[in-house]
Write a protein that holds these residues in place. Structure first.
Motif, PDB file in Angstrom:
ATOM      1  N   HIS A  84       0.997  -1.182  -0.438  1.00  0.00           N
ATOM      2  CA  HIS A  84      -0.286   0.273   0.337  1.00  0.00           C
ATOM      3  C   HIS A  84       0.691   1.256   0.285  1.00  0.00           C
ATOM      4  CE1 HIS A  84      -4.091  -2.468   0.368  1.00  0.00           C
ATOM      5  NE2 HIS A  84      -3.237  -3.600   1.419  1.00  0.00           N
ATOM      6  N   GLY A  85       2.090   0.693  -0.198  1.00  0.00           N
ATOM      7  CA  GLY A  85       2.758   2.598  -0.396  1.00  0.00           C
ATOM      8  C   GLY A  85       3.585   3.170   0.835  1.00  0.00           C
ATOM      9  N   ILE A  86       3.186   2.041   2.219  1.00  0.00           N
ATOM     10  CA  ILE A  86       3.612   2.904   2.866  1.00  0.00           C
ATOM     11  C   ILE A  86       4.359   1.551   4.553  1.00  0.00           C
ATOM     12  CG2 ILE A  86       1.302   3.186   3.371  1.00  0.00           C
ATOM     13  CD1 ILE A  86       0.388   1.339   5.225  1.00  0.00           C
ATOM     14  N   HIS A  87       4.833   2.352   5.519  1.00  0.00           N
ATOM     15  CA  HIS A  87       6.189   1.582   6.023  1.00  0.00           C
ATOM     16  C   HIS A  87       5.152   1.478   7.847  1.00  0.00           C
ATOM     17  CE1 HIS A  87       8.779   2.978   3.945  1.00  0.00           C
ATOM     18  NE2 HIS A  87       8.413   4.651   3.666  1.00  0.00           N
ATOM     19  N   LEU A 269      -1.006  13.880  11.432  1.00  0.00           N
ATOM     20  CA  LEU A 269      -1.491  12.035  12.402  1.00  0.00           C
ATOM     21  C   LEU A 269      -0.880  11.145  11.196  1.00  0.00           C
ATOM     22  CD1 LEU A 269      -2.911  12.281  14.814  1.00  0.00           C
ATOM     23  CD2 LEU A 269      -4.698  11.238  14.285  1.00  0.00           C
ATOM     24  N   PRO A 270       1.109  10.833  11.763  1.00  0.00           N
ATOM     25  CA  PRO A 270       1.022   9.789  10.250  1.00  0.00           C
ATOM     26  C   PRO A 270       1.521   8.610  10.624  1.00  0.00           C
ATOM     27  CG  PRO A 270       3.224  11.500  11.851  1.00  0.00           C
ATOM     28  CD  PRO A 270       1.600  11.853  12.204  1.00  0.00           C
ATOM     29  N   VAL A 271       0.811   7.860  11.757  1.00  0.00           N
ATOM     30  CA  VAL A 271       0.768   7.034  12.948  1.00  0.00           C
ATOM     31  C   VAL A 271      -0.440   6.821  13.273  1.00  0.00           C
ATOM     32  CG1 VAL A 271       2.644   5.447  14.187  1.00  0.00           C
ATOM     33  CG2 VAL A 271       4.159   7.393  13.153  1.00  0.00           C
ATOM     34  N   LEU A 313      -3.337   7.025   3.851  1.00  0.00           N
ATOM     35  CA  LEU A 313      -3.160   5.570   4.729  1.00  0.00           C
ATOM     36  C   LEU A 313      -2.437   5.991   4.868  1.00  0.00           C
ATOM     37  CD1 LEU A 313      -3.985   2.716   5.623  1.00  0.00           C
ATOM     38  CD2 LEU A 313      -2.686   1.931   3.271  1.00  0.00           C
ATOM     39  N   PRO A 314      -2.086   6.446   7.079  1.00  0.00           N
ATOM     40  CA  PRO A 314      -0.500   6.349   7.416  1.00  0.00           C
ATOM     41  C   PRO A 314       0.138   5.550   7.532  1.00  0.00           C
ATOM     42  CG  PRO A 314      -2.480   6.505   9.475  1.00  0.00           C
ATOM     43  CD  PRO A 314      -2.568   5.759   7.645  1.00  0.00           C
ATOM     44  N   ASN A 315       1.182   5.624   8.113  1.00  0.00           N
ATOM     45  CA  ASN A 315       2.437   4.161   8.473  1.00  0.00           C
ATOM     46  C   ASN A 315       1.350   3.715   9.646  1.00  0.00           C
ATOM     47  OD1 ASN A 315       4.593   4.894   6.415  1.00  0.00           O
ATOM     48  ND2 ASN A 315       4.965   6.676   7.402  1.00  0.00           N
TER      49      ASN A 315
END
Length: 489
Positions: A84-87, A269-271, A313-315
């Motif tokens: 999904h291109g996130i970590h 809100l990155p996480v 979508l956040p990490n």
């Protein structure tokens, strides 16, 4: 625990085994097997060699198994999020089992570490963990613990009350942590999802000590964003422990996504940290969800909920503990007495008493947890007998394995192994009845080494300021059960 109608007092799930010596692969460490003599061997070291060198009770931890599971879990979440291109960041939940060696194993395999007290933080730091890759939890962190976390630069702190928000802001401000150097925090949120587990293990329902309700969280977020010494970086939730399947996680993600979308209007809100609680097999009938399936299902659910709401979508972060270390551990006991007890006209149960008990494994007493057991130093062709493995403590609830079939010739002096004890057994151990806590031995490549020294009665007496005289002269002072440990086997 229900019983079978034709076998009163026997759990429905417990079947008479075809082979009472067999080790269920899903329950035992990957490195466990029986050798040509019928002995259980873990990490290349036999059970009898471990008893001879370190005594019993004894916690045994398969180092290679812990490392392999850490790699497997990390790879599963890395793959699921990369689609999904996130970590993903995977934290090891240290409350499951904590020692400096275990911290080195899991961090060496790329995991971050989750701690909940000043003591756990101290162990992680003593192991050389990077403070920036530590997360600090807890519903009642002391001022000293928060000050220490700020001092060493802990990566994130999960806040649990408005009092703590204000307290942490003052401490962070006093340390000069403002603007770009502000302390990263996440808000612990109760999503109201009840995990299908024991009430004491379900941690997302509203009537409990952790976190904020979904309704209260926006005001908490607004307050944090007003404070220049704190930076709100995410939300945290945890729905419970020993959970099979993804349904609970998916429902929790749906509710958390609503809050996440609302809070995005006020800033980044990155996480999202979805906690842990992934179950393992304790008996042959347990069917835990494979970790790759769990990872894919949970991440896909979060992605779907974010897409529906039109938000990025956040990490994601996760906190497995039991899933990393649980199956890698076994506990060895020596049988002291065997007593047949007639419990009904149809049933006689063998009470097999061992030299440990609820002081080294409190989970059966606390949660009614089920475990398995096998003879470890020999095989037997005796018919299976219904047994209850009990401890040495002055409690009728001192049960190690509630129901199991063991060979009917189990006898005093036999070595008994209980698998899947890597998580929460050592962590919850006590000195009830003044019993010293057992040592922890790591096995790998045919060698064994002590990674946590066992206690002695002299250790316990040393804390009692009323003791007079030389306690080391007592024949029980060094230990009432174990030979002096050596470095390798």
């Amino acid at each position: 625990m229900s019983a079978s109608p034709d076998r009163p007092l026997v759990p429905e799930w417990l079947a008479v085994p075809r082979d009472v010596n067999a080790l269920a692969a899903e329950v035992w460490p990957d490195a466990a097997h029986r050798d040509d003599r019928g002995e259980v061997v873990v990490g290349g070291v036999s059970a009898s060699a471990l008893r001879a060198q370190f005594g019993t009770p004894l916690y045994v931890l398969d180092e290679d198994g812990v490392r392999a599971r850490a790699r497997e879990v990390k790879a599963a979440f890395d793959a699921a999020t990369a689609r999904h291109g996130i970590h993903a960041r995977v934290y090891y939940a240290s409350k499951a089992f904590l020692s400096t060696e275990v911290v080195r194993w899991v961090t060496g395999e790329g995991l971050a570490v989750d701690v909940a007290t000043g003591g756990e933080l101290a162990v992680a730091l003593a192991a050389g963990a990077d403070p920036a890759r530590l997360g600090l939890h807890g519903n009642n962190k002391s001022v000293a613990e928060l000050e220490r976390a700020i001092e060493i630069g802990v990566g994130s702190i999960v806040v649990d009350s408005l009092i703590e928000v204000e307290r942490l802001a003052v401490i962070s401000d006093r340390a000069g942590r403002r603007g770009e150097s502000a302390q990263n925090v996440l808000i612990r949120v109760n999503t109201g999802v009840h995990a299908e587990t024991h009430d004491f293990l379900a941690t997302a329902h509203e009537d409990q000590k952790f976190g904020f309700s979904l309704a209260a969280a926006p005001a908490v977020a607004a307050r944090i964003r007003e404070l220049p010494s704190l930076r709100l970086v995410g939300l945290h939730c945890h729905i419970g422990s020993q959970i099979f399947g993804t349904a609970g996680f998916a429902e929790s993600a749906s509710r958390l996504a609503d809050l996440y979308a609302e809070l995005l209007a006020g800033g980044d809100l990155p996480v999202l940290n979805l906690g842990g609680g992934f179950g393992i097999a304790y008996t042959s009938v347990d069917e835990p969800t494979p970790i790759a399936q769990l990872a894919e299902g949970i991440v896909d659910a979060v992605a779907r909920e974010c897409e529906v709401r039109g938000v990025p979508l956040p990490n994601l972060a996760f906190e497995p503990g039991r899933a990393i270390v649980g199956r890698a551990g076994i506990t060895l006991y020596e049988v002291g007495t065997v007593k047949p007890v007639v419990v009904s006209d149809e049933l006689t149960r063998l009470y097999v008493s061992v030299d440990g008990g609820m002081s080294d494994n409190a989970r059966p007493a606390l949660y009614g947890a089920q475990y398995s057991a096998r003879l470890a130093a020999r095989v037997s062709d005796a018919a299976p007998a219904l047994a209850r493995v009990v401890g040495r403590h002055c409690e009728s609830g001192d049960i190690v394995v509630d129901a199991e079939y063991l060979p009917g010739d189990v006898a005093p002096g036999d070595l008994l192994a209980v698998p899947a004890t890597g998580a929460y057994c050592f962590s919850l151990a006590s000195n009830y009845n003044y019993v010293p806590r057992p040592p922890v031995v790591a096995v790998s490549g045919g060698a064994a080494r002590v990674i946590v020294r066992g206690e002695t009665i002299e250790d316990l007496l040393a804390r009692d300021l009323g003791v007079t005289g030389d306690v080391s002269a007592s024949p029980l002072a060094a230990s009432d059960r174990t030979p002096a440990p050596k470095e390798s086997a």
